[in-house]
Design a protein around this motif. Sequence first.
Motif, PDB file in Angstrom:
ATOM      1  N   VAL A 259     120.639  -3.197  48.190  1.00 30.58           N
ATOM      2  CA  VAL A 259     121.878  -2.498  47.837  1.00 30.58           C
ATOM      3  C   VAL A 259     122.523  -2.032  49.132  1.00 30.58           C
ATOM      4  O   VAL A 259     121.860  -1.412  49.973  1.00 30.58           O
ATOM      5  N   ALA A 260     123.785  -2.331  49.328  1.00 30.26           N
ATOM      6  CA  ALA A 260     124.491  -1.925  50.546  1.00 30.26           C
ATOM      7  C   ALA A 260     124.416  -0.411  50.711  1.00 30.26           C
ATOM      8  O   ALA A 260     124.438   0.335  49.737  1.00 30.26           O
ATOM      9  N   GLU A 261     124.370   0.038  51.971  1.00 33.81           N
ATOM     10  CA  GLU A 261     124.160   1.462  52.236  1.00 33.81           C
ATOM     11  C   GLU A 261     125.252   2.325  51.629  1.00 33.81           C
ATOM     12  O   GLU A 261     124.974   3.390  51.069  1.00 33.81           O
ATOM     13  N   ASP A 262     126.521   1.909  51.725  1.00 30.89           N
ATOM     14  CA  ASP A 262     127.589   2.748  51.175  1.00 30.89           C
ATOM     15  C   ASP A 262     127.486   2.861  49.664  1.00 30.89           C
ATOM     16  O   ASP A 262     127.737   3.918  49.085  1.00 30.89           O
ATOM     17  N   VAL A 263     127.081   1.771  49.027  1.00 26.69           N
ATOM     18  CA  VAL A 263     126.916   1.790  47.569  1.00 26.69           C
ATOM     19  C   VAL A 263     125.731   2.663  47.177  1.00 26.69           C
ATOM     20  O   VAL A 263     125.810   3.457  46.228  1.00 26.69           O
ATOM     21  N   ALA A 264     124.632   2.540  47.910  1.00 24.31           N
ATOM     22  CA  ALA A 264     123.457   3.364  47.617  1.00 24.31           C
ATOM     23  C   ALA A 264     123.757   4.848  47.783  1.00 24.31           C
ATOM     24  O   ALA A 264     123.354   5.667  46.950  1.00 24.31           O
ATOM     25  N   LEU A 265     124.479   5.204  48.838  1.00 22.43           N
ATOM     26  CA  LEU A 265     124.845   6.612  49.042  1.00 22.43           C
ATOM     27  C   LEU A 265     125.691   7.132  47.879  1.00 22.43           C
ATOM     28  O   LEU A 265     125.476   8.245  47.381  1.00 22.43           O
ATOM     29  N   ASP A 266     126.650   6.333  47.455  1.00 27.20           N
ATOM     30  CA  ASP A 266     127.470   6.745  46.325  1.00 27.20           C
ATOM     31  C   ASP A 266     126.617   6.872  45.066  1.00 27.20           C
ATOM     32  O   ASP A 266     126.829   7.774  44.248  1.00 27.20           O
ATOM     33  N   GLY A 267     125.637   5.969  44.918  1.00 26.33           N
ATOM     34  CA  GLY A 267     124.747   6.042  43.764  1.00 26.33           C
ATOM     35  C   GLY A 267     123.860   7.264  43.780  1.00 26.33           C
ATOM     36  O   GLY A 267     123.528   7.821  42.722  1.00 26.33           O
ATOM     37  N   VAL A 268     123.437   7.704  44.959  1.00 24.26           N
ATOM     38  CA  VAL A 268     122.684   8.953  45.075  1.00 24.26           C
ATOM     39  C   VAL A 268     123.545  10.108  44.586  1.00 24.26           C
ATOM     40  O   VAL A 268     123.107  10.953  43.799  1.00 24.26           O
ATOM     41  N   ASP A 269     124.786  10.141  45.039  1.00 24.98           N
ATOM     42  CA  ASP A 269     125.697  11.213  44.629  1.00 24.98           C
ATOM     43  C   ASP A 269     125.930  11.183  43.128  1.00 24.98           C
ATOM     44  O   ASP A 269     125.917  12.226  42.468  1.00 24.98           O
ATOM     45  N   GLU A 270     126.114   9.991  42.563  1.00 25.19           N
ATOM     46  CA  GLU A 270     126.349   9.897  41.126  1.00 25.19           C
ATOM     47  C   GLU A 270     125.123  10.354  40.343  1.00 25.19           C
ATOM     48  O   GLU A 270     125.242  11.092  39.362  1.00 25.19           O
ATOM     49  N   ALA A 271     123.931   9.930  40.762  1.00 26.61           N
ATOM     50  CA  ALA A 271     122.716  10.323  40.057  1.00 26.61           C
ATOM     51  C   ALA A 271     122.555  11.840  40.031  1.00 26.61           C
ATOM     52  O   ALA A 271     122.173  12.419  39.002  1.00 26.61           O
ATOM     53  N   LEU A 272     122.856  12.483  41.152  1.00 29.47           N
ATOM     54  CA  LEU A 272     122.662  13.931  41.239  1.00 29.47           C
ATOM     55  C   LEU A 272     123.790  14.708  40.573  1.00 29.47           C
ATOM     56  O   LEU A 272     123.545  15.609  39.764  1.00 29.47           O
ATOM     57  N   ALA A 273     125.040  14.389  40.903  1.00 33.54           N
ATOM     58  CA  ALA A 273     126.162  15.158  40.378  1.00 33.54           C
ATOM     59  C   ALA A 273     126.420  14.877  38.902  1.00 33.54           C
ATOM     60  O   ALA A 273     126.665  15.801  38.113  1.00 33.54           O
ATOM     61  N   LEU A 274     126.361  13.605  38.520  1.00 31.98           N
ATOM     62  CA  LEU A 274     126.725  13.219  37.157  1.00 31.98           C
ATOM     63  C   LEU A 274     125.557  13.346  36.191  1.00 31.98           C
ATOM     64  O   LEU A 274     125.649  14.005  35.164  1.00 31.98           O
ATOM     65  N   TRP A 275     124.424  12.728  36.518  1.00 27.11           N
ATOM     66  CA  TRP A 275     123.305  12.690  35.580  1.00 27.11           C
ATOM     67  C   TRP A 275     122.481  13.970  35.609  1.00 27.11           C
ATOM     68  O   TRP A 275     122.149  14.526  34.557  1.00 27.11           O
ATOM     69  N   PHE A 276     122.149  14.444  36.800  1.00 30.13           N
ATOM     70  CA  PHE A 276     121.377  15.681  36.900  1.00 30.13           C
ATOM     71  C   PHE A 276     122.244  16.904  36.597  1.00 30.13           C
ATOM     72  O   PHE A 276     121.885  17.738  35.763  1.00 30.13           O
ATOM     73  N   GLY A 277     123.394  16.995  37.256  1.00 28.07           N
ATOM     74  CA  GLY A 277     124.216  18.190  37.134  1.00 28.07           C
ATOM     75  C   GLY A 277     125.066  18.268  35.884  1.00 28.07           C
ATOM     76  O   GLY A 277     125.464  19.360  35.476  1.00 28.07           O
ATOM     77  N   GLN A 278     125.385  17.120  35.255  1.00 26.58           N
ATOM     78  CA  GLN A 278     126.242  17.117  34.079  1.00 26.58           C
ATOM     79  C   GLN A 278     125.514  16.676  32.817  1.00 26.58           C
ATOM     80  O   GLN A 278     125.582  17.328  31.779  1.00 26.58           O
ATOM     81  N   ARG A 279     124.788  15.572  32.898  1.00 28.21           N
ATOM     82  CA  ARG A 279     124.169  15.010  31.696  1.00 28.21           C
ATOM     83  C   ARG A 279     123.068  15.903  31.131  1.00 28.21           C
ATOM     84  O   ARG A 279     122.979  16.091  29.915  1.00 28.21           O
ATOM     85  N   LEU A 280     122.226  16.453  32.010  1.00 24.89           N
ATOM     86  CA  LEU A 280     121.154  17.317  31.515  1.00 24.89           C
ATOM     87  C   LEU A 280     121.692  18.521  30.739  1.00 24.89           C
ATOM     88  O   LEU A 280     121.213  18.802  29.627  1.00 24.89           O
ATOM     89  N   PRO A 281     122.674  19.265  31.280  1.00 22.92           N
ATOM     90  CA  PRO A 281     123.232  20.362  30.481  1.00 22.92           C
ATOM     91  C   PRO A 281     123.859  19.891  29.168  1.00 22.92           C
ATOM     92  O   PRO A 281     123.771  20.595  28.148  1.00 22.92           O
ATOM     93  N   MET A 282     124.481  18.719  29.163  1.00 21.37           N
ATOM     94  CA  MET A 282     125.044  18.177  27.927  1.00 21.37           C
ATOM     95  C   MET A 282     123.960  17.980  26.875  1.00 21.37           C
ATOM     96  O   MET A 282     124.185  18.173  25.680  1.00 21.37           O
ATOM     97  N   LEU A 283     122.774  17.568  27.320  1.00 19.80           N
ATOM     98  CA  LEU A 283     121.657  17.311  26.416  1.00 19.80           C
ATOM     99  C   LEU A 283     120.870  18.580  26.092  1.00 19.80           C
ATOM    100  O   LEU A 283     119.941  18.547  25.271  1.00 19.80           O
ATOM    101  N   GLY A 284     121.203  19.684  26.764  1.00 18.39           N
ATOM    102  CA  GLY A 284     120.479  20.928  26.546  1.00 18.39           C
ATOM    103  C   GLY A 284     119.098  20.938  27.150  1.00 18.39           C
ATOM    104  O   GLY A 284     118.216  21.675  26.687  1.00 18.39           O
ATOM    105  N   LEU A 285     118.896  20.144  28.213  1.00 22.39           N
ATOM    106  CA  LEU A 285     117.583  20.034  28.852  1.00 22.39           C
ATOM    107  C   LEU A 285     117.560  20.840  30.144  1.00 22.39           C
ATOM    108  O   LEU A 285     118.513  20.795  30.931  1.00 22.39           O
ATOM    109  N   THR A 286     116.475  21.573  30.365  1.00 18.05           N
ATOM    110  CA  THR A 286     116.338  22.393  31.566  1.00 18.05           C
ATOM    111  C   THR A 286     114.939  22.245  32.143  1.00 18.05           C
ATOM    112  O   THR A 286     114.037  21.709  31.485  1.00 18.05           O
TER     113      THR A 286
END
Length: 255
Positions: free
Chosen positions: A144-171
């Motif tokens: 995976v190209a470095e710029d794409v991987a970096l963006d994917g790290v940000d998406e995993a943390l900001a979107l899935w960890f920071g947004q999706r977990l609260p949406m699911l009520g998981l802590t």
Amino acid sequence: MAGQAMVDPGRLLEVFGTEGERLAATAHVTPPDVPVPRCPGWTSGELVRHVGSVYRVVLGWLAEGRRPREWQHAPRPGQSAEEYLREGLAALRTELGRHDPDERADTWWPADRTYGFWRRRMAHETTIHRIDLQYAAGAEPDAVAEDVALDGVDEALALWFGQRLPMLGLTGTRPGAVAVRTGGHTWLTRAGPTETTAWRCSAAEARRADAVVSGTPQQIYRWLWGRAGPWSITVERGDHDAVGQLWALLRLATR
């Protein structure tokens, strides 16, 4: 600027198309009953059908302005999973390319209600499942190209960890702050019974974390998505239990 991505939205649309073609090409040479190790319980055929179905969900979402209630979940009679995938890929890539990434579109992330969100989301959805299918086929996955991987790290943390977990009520079960460092960027995550958040942070903020995780952008990208084991990253210092909680919560967010 469209959305929260760390790379140009035109680049993300290109990645979506390229990764979709890689996924389809791998599907062409992989028997549909091959197990997918990174997706327990799935076969390669089920993975390909899943991605094709996701493309159609997004097409319906863009057309209706909300998550659709009905869409084509599987290939038509006589249509192969590969053909089903390619048809959805072509239609969605065309639709995303027809709209400016800043144009408003309904999404499930309040921080980004644009077509750019879907360019980013589909680029990473497709990349991760391309990696899955290449592993299933017995091949070493393409880098995976470095710029794409970096963006994917940000998406995993900001979107899935920071947004999706609260949406699911998981802590988390205990308070823990973990800094993630790669490619000259750092993120700080906080998890516990009362909060689940993540953001890009300064070096000073990172020093207050309970643990610091580091690696190359590709290593961190795959690890956050559960496509690489704990040996693939480095815990520079601190609380290994907090790191384990971060990884486990992401598994719940992305399942």
